[in-house]
Design a protein around this motif. Structure first.
Motif, PDB file in Angstrom:
ATOM      1  N   SER A 244      71.523  49.723  58.451  1.00 36.36           N
ATOM      2  CA  SER A 244      72.006  51.068  58.492  1.00 36.36           C
ATOM      3  C   SER A 244      71.708  51.733  57.496  1.00 36.36           C
ATOM      4  CB  SER A 244      72.944  51.574  59.912  1.00 36.36           C
ATOM      5  OG  SER A 244      74.123  51.402  59.361  1.00 36.36           O
ATOM      6  N   SER A 246      73.024  55.887  55.648  1.00 38.39           N
ATOM      7  CA  SER A 246      73.027  57.360  55.755  1.00 38.39           C
ATOM      8  C   SER A 246      72.380  58.313  54.940  1.00 38.39           C
ATOM      9  CB  SER A 246      74.974  57.126  56.143  1.00 38.39           C
ATOM     10  OG  SER A 246      75.365  56.706  57.164  1.00 38.39           O
ATOM     11  N   ASP A 248      72.742  61.912  53.770  1.00 40.25           N
ATOM     12  CA  ASP A 248      73.317  63.759  54.323  1.00 40.25           C
ATOM     13  C   ASP A 248      72.793  64.005  53.256  1.00 40.25           C
ATOM     14  OD1 ASP A 248      75.105  61.825  55.733  1.00 40.25           O
ATOM     15  OD2 ASP A 248      76.711  61.360  53.950  1.00 40.25           O
ATOM     16  N   ASP A 259      75.037  50.928  55.373  1.00 45.99           N
ATOM     17  CA  ASP A 259      75.771  50.001  56.188  1.00 45.99           C
ATOM     18  C   ASP A 259      77.070  49.708  54.877  1.00 45.99           C
ATOM     19  OD1 ASP A 259      73.903  48.159  56.347  1.00 45.99           O
ATOM     20  OD2 ASP A 259      75.166  47.088  57.429  1.00 45.99           O
ATOM     21  N   ASN A 313      71.135  57.256  60.013  1.00 41.79           N
ATOM     22  CA  ASN A 313      72.612  58.937  60.502  1.00 41.79           C
ATOM     23  C   ASN A 313      71.584  59.537  59.707  1.00 41.79           C
ATOM     24  OD1 ASN A 313      73.890  56.104  62.427  1.00 41.79           O
ATOM     25  ND2 ASN A 313      73.582  55.797  60.457  1.00 41.79           N
ATOM     26  N   ASP A 315      72.806  63.575  58.466  1.00 46.08           N
ATOM     27  CA  ASP A 315      73.700  64.806  58.158  1.00 46.08           C
ATOM     28  C   ASP A 315      73.327  65.914  57.885  1.00 46.08           C
ATOM     29  OD1 ASP A 315      75.971  66.572  57.990  1.00 46.08           O
ATOM     30  OD2 ASP A 315      77.484  64.441  58.378  1.00 46.08           O
ATOM     31  N   LEU A 337      66.033  57.281  64.016  1.00 53.17           N
ATOM     32  CA  LEU A 337      67.294  58.292  64.154  1.00 53.17           C
ATOM     33  C   LEU A 337      68.543  57.373  65.712  1.00 53.17           C
ATOM     34  CD1 LEU A 337      68.722  60.078  62.317  1.00 53.17           C
ATOM     35  CD2 LEU A 337      68.412  61.447  64.720  1.00 53.17           C
ATOM     36  N   SER A 339      71.847  58.471  64.788  1.00 55.69           N
ATOM     37  CA  SER A 339      73.039  59.206  64.876  1.00 55.69           C
ATOM     38  C   SER A 339      72.766  60.824  64.799  1.00 55.69           C
ATOM     39  CB  SER A 339      74.304  58.755  64.278  1.00 55.69           C
ATOM     40  OG  SER A 339      75.324  59.701  63.912  1.00 55.69           O
ATOM     41  N   THR A 341      73.879  64.837  63.073  1.00 56.57           N
ATOM     42  CA  THR A 341      74.678  65.511  63.004  1.00 56.57           C
ATOM     43  C   THR A 341      74.212  66.590  62.689  1.00 56.57           C
ATOM     44  OG1 THR A 341      77.019  64.300  62.558  1.00 56.57           O
ATOM     45  CG2 THR A 341      76.906  66.886  61.378  1.00 56.57           C
TER      46      THR A 341
END
Length: 452
Positions: A244, A246, A248, A259, A313, A315, A337, A339, A341
């Motif tokens: 995965s 992330s 941001d 991860d 993920n 954000d 996708l 997750s 935010t």
């Protein structure tokens, strides 16, 4: 074999170090690792007795040249004084504030190269250096604060430098234009351990602007089909695929991490420990960009067509999009996708509308909800933006009823493990009764007063 560490910290002269130099000459054939550091005004000899030392066993050389500017001129320490005249090629070279002549045949077999400071200010110098180092497996570069804008190098197929064996790449505390050019001109098909950190704003001298041509470099890197883009996303078929990622997006910055990167391994520990053990699947990237949303869209183009992409993920700080009419689009991320935010009332509303939509999913060959794997949602409205409070309540309820009720002959979307709406004030009138109604369809839903 012996390991030698020579670190004179006091002022001195060659005569005062005569016995030490004699011992070096006598034992040089036993050297396996040699570390030399000069500081202050100490005049460590750069030639003479050390010029032709036979070092047949030397594998690792580390040289640090901390010269104090107000006491002596800054003259880069060229390591030609270690000629390895009777030795085998070096495997490990670590230089701080000094340079080397990399076209030497004794450096052609380097496996590890670590550079710190101002030895290579121009990206063209570095790329020219790397053309001699085809066996390189580890390339780490730290603290390049200066970058000359006089020679902007727009990448293309003819300017690419391929490092076919590189496994670990670190560009840390470097000026953003510098790191962009390096990444744009490198081809590292087997690299699976990547850390790139542009200088943080409080460390960046604002006299060095973020040059416009970064956009050109990013266009090259993040073009669909470019292997370098797949490598940076941990999604190249030739390397271990990250489970995965992330991503941001904040003011001035976009960060990408796998991860594996959640395990503690920051820039400081890498710089201090010099542990070059490979970390397969490790991706930790922090780009400083004038418009991070532009870079995000370019990454999205790549993600949308990757044959094997890690779960994503996202954000997003909505303020980054406020001056952009296009806003934030979910569609390119849809199949990956898991997750999401979003912070900022305007973009939260845009997301609500998009999550209510269905579209054709190539992976299953039929229509499905956008972002069908989405299992965690957080929408942070903050204090709102003066819109009609009732409209937000209606939009939220409409989303829940359309996406998760399973009406109109369609199956409901995957139930989220977590669905949180952060808000302050009166954005959602009657929040308690609204929450109860929504939870009848989405049990994980809740309102929160947490500020973003």
């Amino acid at each position: 074999p012996i390991h030698v560490k020579l670190m004179p910290k006091l002022r001195g002269s060659i005569e005062e170090w005569g016995d030490v130099l004699d011992a070096l000459v006598i034992n040089s054939e036993r050297f396996k690792e040699l570390e030399i550091s000069r500081t202050g005004g100490f005049s460590l000899p750069l030639g003479g007795q050390l010029q032709d030392l036979p070092t047949p066993r030397l594998e690792s050389l580390r040289v640090t040249d901390h010269v104090v500017l107000d006491e002596s001129p800054l003259i880069p320490l060229a390591i030609t004084w270690i000629t390895l005249s009777n030795g085998t090629p070096l495997k490990h070279l670590d230089l701080t504030d000094c340079v080397a002549y990399f076209d030497s045949p004794y450096l052609a077999g380097l496996k590890v190269l670590i550079l710190t400071g101002y030895g290579l200010r121009d990206t063209s110098d570095l790329l020219r250096t790397l053309t001699f180092l085809h066996q390189l497996e580890v390339l780490w570069i730290f603290e390049i604060a200066y970058w000359s804008p006089h020679r902007k190098m727009k990448p293309n197929a003819s300017t690419q430098v391929t490092l076919p064996h590189l496994r670990s790449l670190v560009l840390a505390d470097v000026q953003s234009s510098w790191s962009a050019e390096v990444l744009g001109h490198l081809n590292v098909p087997l690299c699976f351990d990547i850390l790139v950190h542009d200088m943080t704003p409080n460390r960046l001298n604002y006299g060095y602007p973020v040059h416009d041509h970064i956009e050109d470099v990013d266009d090259w890197i993040w073009q669909p089909g470019n292997l370098q883009a797949s490598v940076l996303l941990g999604a190249a078929e030739s390397t271990p695929v990250a489970r995965s990622l992330s991503i941001d997006v904040n003011i001035w910055r976009i960060c990408i991490s796998s991860d594996v990167a959640s395990r503690r391994r920051d820039v400081g520990s890498i710089f201090k420990n010099r542990d070059t053990t490979f970390k397969p699947g490790y991706i930790n990237i922090a780009f400083k960009r004038r418009d991070p949303t532009s870079t995000l869209r370019k990454i999205a183009r790549v993600v949308a067509i990757l044959p094997s992409c890690p779960a994503i993920n996202l954000d997003i700080l909505g303020d980054c999009f406020n001056e952009n009419k296009d806003g934030f689009g979910l569609l390119p991320w849809s199949e990956h996708l898991i997750s999401l935010t979003v912070r900022g009332a305007t973009q939260c509303r845009a997301v609500l509308k998009q999550l209510s939509q269905r579209h054709f999913q190539a992976s299953i060959g039929e229509e499905d909800w956008i972002c069908p794997k989405l299992s965690a949602i957080r929408l942070s409205y903050g204090g709102g933006d003066g819109g009609d409070p009732g409209d937000d309540s209606d939009a939220l309820l409409a989303l829940v009823q359309s996406r998760w009720s399973g009406g109109n002959g369609t199956l409901g979307a995957l139930q989220p493990i977590s669905f949180v709406v952060d808000c302050d004030g009166d954005i959602f009138p009657g929040a308690e009764s609204l929450e109860k109604e929504i939870r009848s369809l989405v049990p994980s839903f809740r309102f929160s007063t947490t500020k973003y």
